[in-house]
Design a protein around this motif. Structure first.
Motif, PDB file in Angstrom:
ATOM      1  N   ILE A   1     -28.636 -16.667 -20.991  1.00  0.00           N
ATOM      2  CA  ILE A   1     -29.327 -17.180 -22.284  1.00  0.00           C
ATOM      3  C   ILE A   1     -29.025 -16.392 -23.226  1.00  0.00           C
ATOM      4  N   THR A   2     -28.436 -17.239 -24.526  1.00  0.00           N
ATOM      5  CA  THR A   2     -28.169 -16.204 -25.452  1.00  0.00           C
ATOM      6  C   THR A   2     -28.465 -16.760 -27.094  1.00  0.00           C
ATOM      7  N   THR A   3     -29.795 -17.192 -26.741  1.00  0.00           N
ATOM      8  CA  THR A   3     -30.730 -17.917 -27.976  1.00  0.00           C
ATOM      9  C   THR A   3     -32.093 -17.553 -27.830  1.00  0.00           C
ATOM     10  N   PHE A   4     -32.759 -17.534 -28.864  1.00  0.00           N
ATOM     11  CA  PHE A   4     -34.186 -17.244 -28.947  1.00  0.00           C
ATOM     12  C   PHE A   4     -34.806 -17.653 -30.227  1.00  0.00           C
ATOM     13  N   ASP A   5     -35.838 -18.525 -30.012  1.00  0.00           N
ATOM     14  CA  ASP A   5     -36.597 -18.898 -31.249  1.00  0.00           C
ATOM     15  C   ASP A   5     -38.037 -18.147 -31.358  1.00  0.00           C
ATOM     16  N   HIS A   6     -37.947 -17.379 -32.713  1.00  0.00           N
ATOM     17  CA  HIS A   6     -39.094 -16.704 -33.157  1.00  0.00           C
ATOM     18  C   HIS A   6     -40.153 -17.641 -33.971  1.00  0.00           C
ATOM     19  N   THR A   7     -41.178 -18.384 -33.301  1.00  0.00           N
ATOM     20  CA  THR A   7     -41.982 -19.360 -33.890  1.00  0.00           C
ATOM     21  C   THR A   7     -43.217 -18.543 -34.782  1.00  0.00           C
ATOM     22  N   GLY A   8     -43.767 -19.613 -35.509  1.00  0.00           N
ATOM     23  CA  GLY A   8     -45.128 -19.158 -35.920  1.00  0.00           C
ATOM     24  C   GLY A   8     -44.883 -18.022 -37.148  1.00  0.00           C
ATOM     25  N   LEU A   9     -44.024 -18.105 -37.674  1.00  0.00           N
ATOM     26  CA  LEU A   9     -43.648 -17.247 -38.835  1.00  0.00           C
ATOM     27  C   LEU A   9     -44.547 -17.393 -39.958  1.00  0.00           C
ATOM     28  N   ASP A  10     -44.805 -16.143 -40.851  1.00  0.00           N
ATOM     29  CA  ASP A  10     -45.352 -16.294 -42.056  1.00  0.00           C
ATOM     30  C   ASP A  10     -44.492 -16.312 -43.192  1.00  0.00           C
ATOM     31  N   THR A  11     -44.893 -17.140 -44.252  1.00  0.00           N
ATOM     32  CA  THR A  11     -44.019 -17.184 -45.295  1.00  0.00           C
ATOM     33  C   THR A  11     -44.109 -15.693 -46.325  1.00  0.00           C
ATOM     34  N   GLY A  12     -42.978 -15.482 -46.756  1.00  0.00           N
ATOM     35  CA  GLY A  12     -42.942 -14.204 -47.907  1.00  0.00           C
ATOM     36  C   GLY A  12     -43.006 -12.987 -46.971  1.00  0.00           C
ATOM     37  N   ARG A  13     -42.153 -12.895 -45.756  1.00  0.00           N
ATOM     38  CA  ARG A  13     -42.467 -11.739 -45.007  1.00  0.00           C
ATOM     39  C   ARG A  13     -40.841 -11.337 -44.617  1.00  0.00           C
ATOM     40  N   ASN A  14     -40.577  -9.881 -44.320  1.00  0.00           N
ATOM     41  CA  ASN A  14     -39.275  -9.674 -43.908  1.00  0.00           C
ATOM     42  C   ASN A  14     -39.387  -9.375 -42.537  1.00  0.00           C
ATOM     43  N   TYR A  15     -38.173  -9.950 -41.718  1.00  0.00           N
ATOM     44  CA  TYR A  15     -38.360 -10.041 -40.162  1.00  0.00           C
ATOM     45  C   TYR A  15     -36.978  -9.361 -40.064  1.00  0.00           C
ATOM     46  N   ARG A  16     -36.826  -8.169 -39.078  1.00  0.00           N
ATOM     47  CA  ARG A  16     -35.664  -7.581 -38.775  1.00  0.00           C
ATOM     48  C   ARG A  16     -35.525  -7.711 -37.067  1.00  0.00           C
ATOM     49  N   TYR A  17     -34.043  -7.928 -36.593  1.00  0.00           N
ATOM     50  CA  TYR A  17     -34.032  -8.206 -35.221  1.00  0.00           C
ATOM     51  C   TYR A  17     -32.870  -7.358 -34.971  1.00  0.00           C
ATOM     52  N   PHE A  18     -32.947  -6.887 -33.418  1.00  0.00           N
ATOM     53  CA  PHE A  18     -31.822  -6.629 -32.739  1.00  0.00           C
ATOM     54  C   PHE A  18     -32.102  -7.029 -31.108  1.00  0.00           C
ATOM     55  N   VAL A  19     -31.048  -7.452 -30.423  1.00  0.00           N
ATOM     56  CA  VAL A  19     -31.155  -7.998 -29.180  1.00  0.00           C
ATOM     57  C   VAL A  19     -30.391  -6.692 -28.220  1.00  0.00           C
ATOM     58  N   ARG A  20     -30.967  -6.336 -27.187  1.00  0.00           N
ATOM     59  CA  ARG A  20     -30.439  -5.353 -26.050  1.00  0.00           C
ATOM     60  C   ARG A  20     -30.193  -6.116 -24.818  1.00  0.00           C
ATOM     61  N   ALA A  21     -29.245  -5.902 -24.373  1.00  0.00           N
ATOM     62  CA  ALA A  21     -28.779  -6.291 -23.114  1.00  0.00           C
ATOM     63  C   ALA A  21     -29.312  -5.191 -21.844  1.00  0.00           C
ATOM     64  N   PHE A  22     -29.746  -5.513 -20.797  1.00  0.00           N
ATOM     65  CA  PHE A  22     -30.133  -4.490 -19.940  1.00  0.00           C
ATOM     66  C   PHE A  22     -29.620  -4.940 -18.472  1.00  0.00           C
ATOM     67  N   SER A  23     -29.470  -3.954 -17.631  1.00  0.00           N
ATOM     68  CA  SER A  23     -28.866  -4.097 -16.294  1.00  0.00           C
ATOM     69  C   SER A  23     -29.911  -4.249 -15.419  1.00  0.00           C
ATOM     70  N   GLN A  24     -29.634  -4.580 -14.315  1.00  0.00           N
ATOM     71  CA  GLN A  24     -30.673  -4.871 -13.015  1.00  0.00           C
ATOM     72  C   GLN A  24     -31.117  -3.327 -12.951  1.00  0.00           C
ATOM     73  N   GLY A  25     -32.474  -2.844 -12.853  1.00  0.00           N
ATOM     74  CA  GLY A  25     -33.197  -1.709 -12.881  1.00  0.00           C
ATOM     75  C   GLY A  25     -33.148  -0.989 -14.181  1.00  0.00           C
ATOM     76  N   SER A  26     -32.438  -1.639 -15.139  1.00  0.00           N
ATOM     77  CA  SER A  26     -32.510  -1.094 -16.603  1.00  0.00           C
ATOM     78  C   SER A  26     -31.889   0.295 -16.727  1.00  0.00           C
ATOM     79  N   GLU A  27     -31.081   0.415 -15.829  1.00  0.00           N
ATOM     80  CA  GLU A  27     -30.304   1.634 -15.698  1.00  0.00           C
ATOM     81  C   GLU A  27     -29.109   1.865 -17.174  1.00  0.00           C
ATOM     82  N   VAL A  28     -28.643   0.471 -17.392  1.00  0.00           N
ATOM     83  CA  VAL A  28     -27.797   0.587 -18.538  1.00  0.00           C
ATOM     84  C   VAL A  28     -28.211  -0.325 -19.348  1.00  0.00           C
ATOM     85  N   THR A  29     -28.256  -0.131 -20.694  1.00  0.00           N
ATOM     86  CA  THR A  29     -28.558  -1.015 -21.919  1.00  0.00           C
ATOM     87  C   THR A  29     -27.463  -1.161 -22.953  1.00  0.00           C
TER      88      THR A  29
END
Length: 435
Positions: free
Chosen positions: A113-141
């Motif tokens: 899955i390579t999409t995500f919806d951030h709902t319920g936003l407020d108007t007049g705000r600054n939103y910053r995002y990043f995406v982090r992939a993680f392996s099984q057990g979170s050994e690698v990101t």
């Protein structure tokens, strides 16, 4: 040796000396401009290079520009899949910072899955995002670059009013529309129903251009047979139908000729003005008069009127009526009804006797509500000789002949005229002159 893996060839990016080196920073690439695949190989002191990882390159995550929907107040994130993670990829974590706050996990999605919806936003705000992939057990990101967006919202309309609904020329309904001009509104929707409970059908969709007041003529309305209910809505910049107006009802006037001197008029109440109706005014036009004259008034709760026509002349052939509802607190605002017509057929009769100088001193027709043209009355004696003629309804025979008194006896009257409906009529009768 660090390589940039491409479909056709591999570019050598860096030679990293030292057998204990395990770190390289690629400053030749903007991670927000796209993704990049890397491979690595080792080389010995003689410069011999190992087979390397060309067949299983590692590819960065490219986080696309955030798609902000001001109508739904949703930020949509999309990114490229991370490939060849070892241990295998388990999923992605989405991190968010609002107005410069610390990043925190907003949500998780599974691998694939390579999409995500951030709902319920407020108007007049600054939103910053990043995406982090993680392996099984979170050994690698592996993390993407940071994207940001400032939220905003279209100005929403604050008000929508249907100012008036009035029958015009007894042919159609004119609506006065008062949409809100605070916000840009693409469309105003007009609905009509036969009953207050509906259903309301879409009558028209008007494209607006910032007008504070405009008019619409409903030419399909059958104004002489029923009243209608109207209301409007606005379509805002997001395509949402909002702000239904109050419902207005037009006036249907009905009437009939009374048995005596009164005509009976009735109508339905005008509905929908916020302050209600101040009064109803009744207007009347006689025969071919072009303009209506007010003949009476009722209160806001009186929906009928008796019009006294006893003072009208004997030349009456038809009466036209309309009713106006006057808005409470604004006498310049009124809603007009349809026009009704009451026609009167001339009712003439010829007397069977008259006495010059007596109670009936002149012989002429008697009747009411008579209006005609091409009028003529001829009087004949018993030998068939015409002794009197008149083209004027008001001028009768006074019983004289050649300057003297005509003898008592039987005479014949022939009366002809054309009524206002175009009908030619001839009446013939004998009468007695009494002295």
């Amino acid at each position: 040796v660090i390589y940039h893996v491409k479909p056709s060839l591999n570019d050598t990016l860096y030679w990293i000396p030292g057998r204990d080196s395990t770190f390289c920073r690629d400053l030749s690439f903007d991670p927000c401009a796209g993704n990049r695949s890397y491979a690595i190989s080792a080389y010995d002191s003689c410069g011999n290079i190992s087979p390397g990882s060309y067949d299983i390159p590692q590819r960065t995550i490219w986080l696309e520009d955030v798609a902000f929907d001001p109508c739904m107040m949703v930020n949509t994130l999309g990114w490229t899949e991370y490939i060849n993670m070892e241990p295998p990829l388990e999923g992605y974590r989405i991190y968010c910072s609002v107005d410069g706050s610390a990043f925190s996990i907003l949500g998780n999605v599974a691998a694939g899955i390579t999409t995500f919806d951030h709902t319920g936003l407020d108007t007049g705000r600054n939103y910053r995002y990043f995406v982090r992939a993680f392996s099984q057990g979170s050994e690698v990101t592996s993390s993407s670059c940071i994207r940001e967006v400032n939220t905003w919202q279209y100005r929403q309309p604050l008000d929508n009013r249907l100012g008036n609904a009035s029958v015009e020329e007894s042919e159609y309904v004119t609506l006065m529309l008062l949409p809100d001009t605070f916000a840009w509104v693409p469309f105003l929707n007009i609905y009509r129903a036969d009953d207050a409970a509906g259903p309301f059908d879409l009558l028209a969709e008007l494209a607006l251009a910032g007008e504070e007041q405009l008019y619409y003529d409903d030419l399909s309305a059958e104004v002489n047979s029923r009243s209608y209910y109207y209301r409007t809505t606005l379509t805002d910049s997001c395509g949402n139908e909002v702000l239904s107006s109050l419902t207005l009802r037009t006036i249907l006037l009905e009437g009939m000729k009374g048995e005596g001197r009164f005509n009976e008029l009735s109508w339905n109440a005008f509905e929908g003005w916020p302050a209600g109706v101040e009064a109803y005014e009744i207007y009347r036009a006689v025969n071919d008069e072009a303009s209506f004259v007010m003949t009476g008034q009722t209160s806001a709760t009186e929906l009928s009127y008796q019009d006294d026509i006893s003072d009208l002349s004997s030349g009456l052939s038809r009466l036209r009526y309309i009713v106006r509802a006057v808005a409470a607190g604004n006498t310049d605002l009124y809603s007009q009804s349809n026009e009704i017509l009451l026609e009167y057929t001339p009712e003439l009769m010829l007397p069977n006797a008259f006495t010059p100088g007596g109670r009936n001193p002149v012989y002429r027709p008697a009747g009411s509500f008579a209006a005609f043209s091409e009028y003529r009355m001829d009087i004949y004696n018993r030998w068939g000789e015409m002794i009197f003629t008149s083209p004027d309804f008001g001028l009768g025979w006074d019983g004289t002949l050649d300057g003297g008194d005509a003898p008592a006896g039987v005479y014949v009257c022939v009366l002809s005229y054309r009524s206002t409906t175009g009908e030619n009529t001839v009446l013939k009768s004998t009468f007695v002159l009494i002295r």
